[in-house]
Design a protein around this motif. Structure first.
Motif, short mmCIF file in Angstrom:
data_model
loop_
_atom_site.label_atom_id
_atom_site.label_comp_id
_atom_site.label_asym_id
_atom_site.label_seq_id
_atom_site.Cartn_x
_atom_site.Cartn_y
_atom_site.Cartn_z
N MET A 1 -4.93 5.54 -1.65
CA MET A 1 -4.65 4.49 -2.62
C MET A 1 -3.83 5.07 -3.76
N THR A 2 -2.80 4.37 -4.14
CA THR A 2 -1.97 4.83 -5.25
C THR A 2 -2.72 4.69 -6.56
N ARG A 3 -2.34 5.50 -7.50
CA ARG A 3 -2.96 5.47 -8.84
C ARG A 3 -2.31 4.43 -9.74
N ALA A 75 1.50 11.43 -14.71
CA ALA A 75 0.14 11.22 -15.22
C ALA A 75 -0.87 11.75 -14.21
N ALA A 76 -1.98 12.25 -14.73
CA ALA A 76 -2.99 12.85 -13.86
C ALA A 76 -3.89 11.81 -13.19
N GLY A 77 -4.22 10.76 -13.91
CA GLY A 77 -5.17 9.78 -13.39
C GLY A 77 -4.52 8.45 -13.11
N PRO A 78 -5.33 7.40 -13.06
CA PRO A 78 -4.76 6.07 -12.82
C PRO A 78 -3.88 5.64 -14.00
N ALA A 111 -0.97 -0.01 -6.22
CA ALA A 111 -2.19 -0.08 -5.44
C ALA A 111 -2.27 -1.42 -4.71
N HIS A 112 -3.00 -1.43 -3.61
CA HIS A 112 -3.15 -2.64 -2.81
C HIS A 112 -3.71 -3.80 -3.66
N THR A 113 -4.68 -3.50 -4.51
CA THR A 113 -5.28 -4.51 -5.36
C THR A 113 -4.47 -4.64 -6.64
N VAL A 114 -4.05 -5.86 -6.94
CA VAL A 114 -3.38 -6.16 -8.20
C VAL A 114 -4.24 -7.19 -8.93
N PHE A 115 -4.13 -7.19 -10.25
CA PHE A 115 -4.92 -8.10 -11.06
C PHE A 115 -3.99 -9.12 -11.70
N LEU A 116 -4.36 -10.39 -11.56
CA LEU A 116 -3.52 -11.48 -12.06
C LEU A 116 -4.22 -12.22 -13.18
#
Length: 179
Positions: A1-3, A75-78, A111-116
């Motif tokens: 999963m992408t960050r 960046a190191a994290g998400p 990432a596969h999940t996006v927030f709308l």
């Protein structure tokens, strides 16, 4: 999963406030490219503004979203994005009639999940840089929903709740904790 986690959706739906809340919790975040293009154009008296030259505005927004992705790789994290490349690609596809996949030219970098952020008339407000109507914002939201579906993203609708609750909603879905 992408960050790279994308927050998209309806204009005036609380995306920037959510990003600021996530940043306050210690996460990296990239502000909305379109707002930054408008600010830069206004500073220099430019015309790449959505109410003057939509094509030039979208081109600059698309370019800035690509730069944001390059920067975020360090960046190191998400990293949370307030809008991004898909938003710009969907706008370009709508303006030109060119299919979204042809505009984007690469798989989605997010990432596969996006927030709308859904349409939320109670908080929608125009300003000097957001001159479109709520109905136009809803039409854009509908186009974005179709774009994320076409690209195979799982779009999760954000609840209409205060920013801290929204942030916890996002972090829970991603199984992330603040700090």
């Amino acid at each position: 999963m992408t960050r790279f986690i994308l927050i998209s959706g309806c204009s005036g739906g609380g995306k920037s406030t959510l990003l600021a809340t996530l940043q306050g919790l210690g996460f990296d975040g990239i502000p909305e490219p379109g707002r930054r293009v408008v600010a830069a154009e206004r500073r220099v008296g430019g015309t790449a503004l959505p109410w003057r030259d939509m094509s030039a505005f979208i081109a600059k927004t698309f370019e800035l979203a690509q730069q944001d992705l390059r920067v975020a790789r360090g960046a190191a994290g998400p990293v949370f994005f307030d809008r991004g490349l898909i938003d710009a690609a969907a706008a370009r596809a709508h303006l030109t009639g060119v299919p979204l996949h042809s505009v984007l030219k690469t798989p989605s970098p997010y990432a596969h999940t996006v927030f709308l952020a859904p349409p939320w008339p109670e908080i929608f407000a125009g300003d000097a840089d957001r001159r479109h109507s709520f109905d136009e914002a809803v039409a854009e939201y509908d186009r974005l929903c179709r774009a994320f579906d076409a690209l195979g993203h799982e779009a999760i609708t954000l609840p209409r709740t205060p920013p801290a609750e929204r942030a916890q909603f996002v972090l829970s879905h991603l199984e992330l904790s603040a700090g």
